[in-house]
Design an enzyme around this catalytic site. Structure first.
Site, PDB file in Angstrom:
ATOM      1  N   GLU A   1      -5.716   3.380   5.677  1.00  0.00           N
ATOM      2  CA  GLU A   1      -5.282   3.287   4.278  1.00  0.00           C
ATOM      3  C   GLU A   1      -5.903   4.446   3.497  1.00  0.00           C
ATOM      4  OE1 GLU A   1      -5.866  -0.511   2.007  1.00  0.00           O
ATOM      5  OE2 GLU A   1      -7.056   0.770   0.701  1.00  0.00           O
TER       6      GLU A   1
ATOM      7  N   SER B   1     -11.078  -1.296   2.472  1.00  0.00           N
ATOM      8  CA  SER B   1     -10.406  -1.415   3.779  1.00  0.00           C
ATOM      9  C   SER B   1     -10.113  -0.009   4.290  1.00  0.00           C
ATOM     10  CB  SER B   1      -9.071  -2.148   3.653  1.00  0.00           C
ATOM     11  OG  SER B   1      -9.252  -3.433   3.139  1.00  0.00           O
TER      12      SER B   1
ATOM     13  N   TYR C   1      -4.543 -17.558  -2.387  1.00  0.00           N
ATOM     14  CA  TYR C   1      -5.322 -16.804  -1.406  1.00  0.00           C
ATOM     15  C   TYR C   1      -6.799 -17.185  -1.456  1.00  0.00           C
ATOM     16  CZ  TYR C   1      -6.168 -12.647   1.485  1.00  0.00           C
ATOM     17  OH  TYR C   1      -6.487 -11.793   2.511  1.00  0.00           O
TER      18      TYR C   1
ATOM     19  N   ARG D   1       0.831  -1.215   0.000  1.00  0.00           N
ATOM     20  CA  ARG D   1       0.000   0.000   0.000  1.00  0.00           C
ATOM     21  C   ARG D   1       0.866   1.267   0.000  1.00  0.00           C
ATOM     22  NH1 ARG D   1      -2.955  -3.557  -1.100  1.00  0.00           N
ATOM     23  NH2 ARG D   1      -5.044  -3.971  -0.284  1.00  0.00           N
TER      24      ARG D   1
HETATM   25  P1  FAD Z   1      -9.110   8.411  -5.498  1.00  0.00           P
HETATM   26  O1  FAD Z   1      -9.807   7.979  -4.268  1.00  0.00           O
HETATM   27  O2  FAD Z   1      -9.830   9.312  -6.434  1.00  0.00           O
HETATM   28  O3  FAD Z   1      -7.721   9.074  -5.106  1.00  0.00           O
HETATM   29  C1  FAD Z   1      -6.867   8.467  -4.169  1.00  0.00           C
HETATM   30  C2  FAD Z   1      -5.657   9.372  -3.923  1.00  0.00           C
HETATM   31  O4  FAD Z   1      -4.864   9.470  -5.108  1.00  0.00           O
HETATM   32  C3  FAD Z   1      -6.035  10.799  -3.564  1.00  0.00           C
HETATM   33  O5  FAD Z   1      -5.085  11.256  -2.621  1.00  0.00           O
HETATM   34  C4  FAD Z   1      -5.897  11.558  -4.884  1.00  0.00           C
HETATM   35  O6  FAD Z   1      -5.614  12.927  -4.674  1.00  0.00           O
HETATM   36  C5  FAD Z   1      -4.756  10.827  -5.554  1.00  0.00           C
HETATM   37  N1  FAD Z   1      -4.866  10.774  -7.010  1.00  0.00           N
HETATM   38  C6  FAD Z   1      -5.927  10.340  -7.728  1.00  0.00           C
HETATM   39  N2  FAD Z   1      -5.652  10.325  -9.026  1.00  0.00           N
HETATM   40  C7  FAD Z   1      -4.375  10.765  -9.163  1.00  0.00           C
HETATM   41  C8  FAD Z   1      -3.495  10.959 -10.276  1.00  0.00           C
HETATM   42  N3  FAD Z   1      -3.875  10.711 -11.538  1.00  0.00           N
HETATM   43  N4  FAD Z   1      -2.256  11.428 -10.027  1.00  0.00           N
HETATM   44  C9  FAD Z   1      -1.838  11.670  -8.759  1.00  0.00           C
HETATM   45  N5  FAD Z   1      -2.628  11.502  -7.686  1.00  0.00           N
HETATM   46  C10 FAD Z   1      -3.865  11.066  -7.889  1.00  0.00           C
HETATM   47  N6  FAD Z   1      -7.633  -1.097  -2.883  1.00  0.00           N
HETATM   48  C11 FAD Z   1      -6.762  -2.140  -3.002  1.00  0.00           C
HETATM   49  O7  FAD Z   1      -5.555  -1.930  -3.088  1.00  0.00           O
HETATM   50  N7  FAD Z   1      -7.213  -3.423  -3.030  1.00  0.00           N
HETATM   51  C12 FAD Z   1      -8.520  -3.734  -2.943  1.00  0.00           C
HETATM   52  O8  FAD Z   1      -8.880  -4.900  -2.968  1.00  0.00           O
HETATM   53  C13 FAD Z   1      -9.459  -2.663  -2.816  1.00  0.00           C
HETATM   54  N8  FAD Z   1     -10.783  -2.903  -2.706  1.00  0.00           N
HETATM   55  C14 FAD Z   1     -11.666  -1.880  -2.567  1.00  0.00           C
HETATM   56  C15 FAD Z   1     -13.031  -2.181  -2.475  1.00  0.00           C
HETATM   57  C16 FAD Z   1     -13.960  -1.149  -2.360  1.00  0.00           C
HETATM   58  C17 FAD Z   1     -15.425  -1.502  -2.246  1.00  0.00           C
HETATM   59  C18 FAD Z   1     -13.526   0.194  -2.366  1.00  0.00           C
HETATM   60  C19 FAD Z   1     -14.527   1.310  -2.286  1.00  0.00           C
HETATM   61  C20 FAD Z   1     -12.161   0.504  -2.448  1.00  0.00           C
HETATM   62  C21 FAD Z   1     -11.215  -0.541  -2.555  1.00  0.00           C
HETATM   63  N9  FAD Z   1      -9.841  -0.283  -2.632  1.00  0.00           N
HETATM   64  C22 FAD Z   1      -8.954  -1.331  -2.789  1.00  0.00           C
HETATM   65  C23 FAD Z   1      -9.332   1.104  -2.579  1.00  0.00           C
HETATM   66  C24 FAD Z   1      -9.393   1.826  -3.950  1.00  0.00           C
HETATM   67  O9  FAD Z   1     -10.144   1.081  -4.862  1.00  0.00           O
HETATM   68  C25 FAD Z   1      -7.991   2.044  -4.520  1.00  0.00           C
HETATM   69  O10 FAD Z   1      -7.196   2.772  -3.630  1.00  0.00           O
HETATM   70  C26 FAD Z   1      -8.037   2.789  -5.869  1.00  0.00           C
HETATM   71  O11 FAD Z   1      -6.806   2.688  -6.519  1.00  0.00           O
HETATM   72  C27 FAD Z   1      -8.428   4.253  -5.705  1.00  0.00           C
HETATM   73  O12 FAD Z   1      -8.681   4.783  -6.990  1.00  0.00           O
HETATM   74  P2  FAD Z   1      -9.490   6.140  -7.190  1.00  0.00           P
HETATM   75  O13 FAD Z   1      -9.364   6.495  -8.627  1.00  0.00           O
HETATM   76  O14 FAD Z   1     -10.852   6.027  -6.669  1.00  0.00           O
HETATM   77  O15 FAD Z   1      -8.607   7.122  -6.294  1.00  0.00           O
HETATM   78  N1  EPU Z   2     -11.022 -11.443   9.053  1.00  0.00           N
HETATM   79  C1  EPU Z   2     -11.773 -11.620  10.187  1.00  0.00           C
HETATM   80  N2  EPU Z   2     -12.822 -10.780  10.400  1.00  0.00           N
HETATM   81  C2  EPU Z   2     -13.137  -9.783   9.545  1.00  0.00           C
HETATM   82  C3  EPU Z   2     -12.365  -9.588   8.380  1.00  0.00           C
HETATM   83  C4  EPU Z   2     -11.297 -10.437   8.158  1.00  0.00           C
HETATM   84  O1  EPU Z   2     -11.492 -12.509  10.988  1.00  0.00           O
HETATM   85  O2  EPU Z   2     -14.117  -9.094   9.820  1.00  0.00           O
HETATM   86  C5  EPU Z   2      -9.919 -12.372   8.762  1.00  0.00           C
HETATM   87  C6  EPU Z   2     -10.283 -13.305   7.596  1.00  0.00           C
HETATM   88  O3  EPU Z   2     -11.002 -14.414   8.024  1.00  0.00           O
HETATM   89  C7  EPU Z   2      -8.929 -13.662   7.047  1.00  0.00           C
HETATM   90  C8  EPU Z   2      -8.103 -12.395   7.302  1.00  0.00           C
HETATM   91  O4  EPU Z   2      -8.785 -11.672   8.330  1.00  0.00           O
HETATM   92  O5  EPU Z   2      -8.367 -14.718   7.775  1.00  0.00           O
HETATM   93  C9  EPU Z   2      -7.922 -11.533   6.061  1.00  0.00           C
HETATM   94  O6  EPU Z   2      -9.213 -11.133   5.581  1.00  0.00           O
HETATM   95  P1  EPU Z   2      -9.502 -10.860   4.012  1.00  0.00           P
HETATM   96  O7  EPU Z   2      -9.032 -12.020   3.202  1.00  0.00           O
HETATM   97  O8  EPU Z   2     -10.919 -10.465   3.882  1.00  0.00           O
HETATM   98  O9  EPU Z   2      -8.536  -9.685   3.639  1.00  0.00           O
HETATM   99  P2  EPU Z   2      -8.135  -8.322   4.399  1.00  0.00           P
HETATM  100  O10 EPU Z   2      -6.773  -8.515   4.980  1.00  0.00           O
HETATM  101  O11 EPU Z   2      -9.213  -7.902   5.324  1.00  0.00           O
HETATM  102  C10 EPU Z   2      -6.910  -7.375   2.319  1.00  0.00           C
HETATM  103  C11 EPU Z   2      -6.835  -6.068   1.609  1.00  0.00           C
HETATM  104  C12 EPU Z   2      -8.038  -5.931   0.674  1.00  0.00           C
HETATM  105  C13 EPU Z   2      -8.001  -7.063  -0.340  1.00  0.00           C
HETATM  106  C14 EPU Z   2      -8.065  -8.380   0.419  1.00  0.00           C
HETATM  107  C15 EPU Z   2      -7.963  -9.592  -0.489  1.00  0.00           C
HETATM  108  C16 EPU Z   2      -5.654  -4.487   3.005  1.00  0.00           C
HETATM  109  C17 EPU Z   2      -5.765  -3.326   3.929  1.00  0.00           C
HETATM  110  N3  EPU Z   2      -6.814  -4.973   2.547  1.00  0.00           N
HETATM  111  O12 EPU Z   2      -8.052  -7.333   3.171  1.00  0.00           O
HETATM  112  O13 EPU Z   2      -7.923  -4.697  -0.004  1.00  0.00           O
HETATM  113  O14 EPU Z   2      -9.086  -6.976  -1.237  1.00  0.00           O
HETATM  114  O15 EPU Z   2      -6.970  -8.441   1.370  1.00  0.00           O
HETATM  115  O16 EPU Z   2      -6.653  -9.723  -0.934  1.00  0.00           O
HETATM  116  O17 EPU Z   2      -4.550  -4.928   2.709  1.00  0.00           O
HETATM  117  C18 EPU Z   2      -8.478  -2.376   0.190  1.00  0.00           C
HETATM  118  O18 EPU Z   2      -7.267  -2.157   0.242  1.00  0.00           O
HETATM  119  O19 EPU Z   2      -9.340  -1.461   0.203  1.00  0.00           O
HETATM  120  C19 EPU Z   2      -8.946  -3.755   0.121  1.00  0.00           C
HETATM  121  C20 EPU Z   2     -10.233  -4.087   0.130  1.00  0.00           C
END
Ligand code: FAD
Ligand code: EPU
Length: 345
Positions: free
Chosen positions: A328, A232, A193, A162
């Site tokens: 995050e 997250s 995973y 991250r």
């Molecule tokens: P924004 O929220 O619009 O911007 C994020 C930051 O980047 C801000 O500080 C902004 O100023 C800056 N920024 C935006 N665009 C630019 C640019 N072109 N140049 C420079 N700076 C810029 N993240 C994960 O890593 N893994 C996941 O599994 C994951 N799952 C998610 C699930 C859900 C339901 C949600 C809502 C979010 C999840 N995220 C996850 C977080 C998010 O999707 C990522 O961080 C994504 O890359 C953000 O993109 P955005 O365009 O919405 O960024």
């Molecule tokens: N867990 C619990 N309780 C909960 C949630 C999770 O016990 O309420 C346990 C799960 O059972 C598992 C472990 O925690 O053993 C990890 O959970 P999960 O696989 O759901 O992943 P996470 O660590 O909660 C991370 C990323 C996600 C990404 C998933 C899948 C971060 C901060 N988050 O979540 O990214 O999608 O792994 O790879 O690293 C995001 O960054 O916004 C995001 C959604």
């Protein structure tokens, strides 16, 4: 400058009702540079946004929000790989679908991550065993003051968990305008995973991984179109081996993820659940019941509700486990980004 306030509700997946003085959608690098420079001349704060899926508006933004719509996908083929040059404003999930449809594998584990392609390198998006750094060839970054673009190799981006150079040296005054991806023709499925472990390595296809990832994500993560959230809310804490060992002794079921450098990543969702915080709410904000790492806008929450909830979660986890969670999500104040830990501590 327009004095009419613009709602930011459509521009943040928390669905918070903040406003900005101006919202400008840009489709070219020239427009982006001009709007940014104009705001600088007027000493107005500027916020660059993709799809607002990783931000929390703490209050109304007293400046210009620039929404990135730089589009375009170009594909080149080399002997061993497909090379995709993608405009920063393309939607990430649509790119994953596009690549799969065209037979370019490697992005399937990263399905359904909201946001723009240009935001993906900033926190090195990751899920289900793959991070952007595994497929990134380069990032094109624009120096907004000079209007010059430079290309950083994946190595120069200093990707970490991250983290990347775009949260440090190339944060203020820079915009990512395109991302280069390298997808190897020789496909190596990542099935380490969650439910992916159950797939058969002999017959598995990229589409199967994509489907399984979409299924897992839909069962745990709230859809922002229905319930506001930013994924997250906290990062998974990375602690030293000793700390992880003592956690394991006290809680044998604690999930631990050993890292290459000897440290151990903990599951913040598990820590939060262990504090009995699933469903816990402050004002309109709540801890998601299916995934405790996700804070949701349950009922017309304000940025302050989410901050108060995050504070409580951090305190309870900290006092029970002596592990102090860090957001995050990026916190945006009236004139720009704020230190998120400082705000919730
Ligand atoms: P924004 O929220 O619009 O911007 C994020 C930051 O980047 C801000 O500080 C902004 O100023 C800056 N920024 C935006 N665009 C630019 C640019 N072109 N140049 C420079 N700076 C810029 N993240 C994960 O890593 N893994 C996941 O599994 C994951 N799952 C998610 C699930 C859900 C339901 C949600 C809502 C979010 C999840 N995220 C996850 C977080 C998010 O999707 C990522 O961080 C994504 O890359 C953000 O993109 P955005 O365009 O919405 O960024
Ligand atoms: N867990 C619990 N309780 C909960 C949630 C999770 O016990 O309420 C346990 C799960 O059972 C598992 C472990 O925690 O053993 C990890 O959970 P999960 O696989 O759901 O992943 P996470 O660590 O909660 C991370 C990323 C996600 C990404 C998933 C899948 C971060 C901060 N988050 O979540 O990214 O999608 O792994 O790879 O690293 C995001 O960054 O916004 C995001 C959604």
């Amino acid at each position: 400058m327009s004095s009419q306030l613009h709602s930011l509700k459509p521009f943040n997946t928390f669905n918070l009702d903040a406003s900005a003085e101006q919202v400008v959608v840009v489709e070219t690098v020239a427009e982006l540079t001009a709007v940014w420079q104009n705001s600088q001349h007027q000493q107005q704060p500027v916020l660059l946004l993709g799809e607002g899926s990783n931000i929390l508006f703490l209050e109304d933004f007293q400046g210009t929000v620039i929404v990135n719509h730089l589009k375009g996908i170009r594909v080149e083929e080399s002997e061993s790989a497909w090379h995709l040059h993608v405009g920063a404003g393309e939607n990430w999930h649509m790119l994953v679908q596009y690549s799969l449809k065209n037979g370019f594998s490697g992005l399937e584990n990263l399905a359904m991550i909201p946001g723009c392609v240009g935001s993906a390198p900033i926190q090195n998006i990751g899920a289900y065993g793959v991070e952007l750094k595994n497929v990134c060839e380069y990032v094109d970054v624009l120096d907004l003051a000079s209007g010059e673009t430079q290309r950083l190799s994946a190595e120069q981006c200093q990707f970490g968990y991250r983290d990347s150079i775009f949260k440090h040296q190339y944060q203020a005054g820079y915009a990512i305008v395109a991302v280069g991806l390298l997808l190897k023709k020789q496909w190596l499925p990542v099935m380490t995973y969650g439910d992916l472990i159950k797939l058969d390595p002999a017959t598995v296809s990229p589409q199967q991984i994509f489907d399984s990832v979409c299924q897992m994500r839909s069962s745990k993560l709230p859809d922002p179109k229905v319930t506001g959230n930013a994924g997250s809310f906290f990062k998974n804490p990375v602690v030293d081996a000793e700390m992880a060992q003592s956690l394991r002794e006290n809680y044998p079921d604690a999930p631990l993820y050993p890292q290459a450098d000897g440290k151990v990543k903990l599951a913040a969702g598990w820590l939060i659940e262990r504090c009995d915080l699933k469903g816990f709410s402050v004002g309109g904000a709540a801890v998601h019941r299916q995934q405790a790492l996700v804070l949701i806008n349950q009922n017309q929450a304000t940025g302050s509700d989410i901050v108060a909830l995050a504070h409580e979660v951090r305190q309870r986890v900290g006092s029970k486990f002596n592990v102090w969670l860090e957001p995050e999500v990026r916190f945006i104040g009236a004139r720009g980004e704020k230190d998120a830990v400082g705000v919730i501590a």
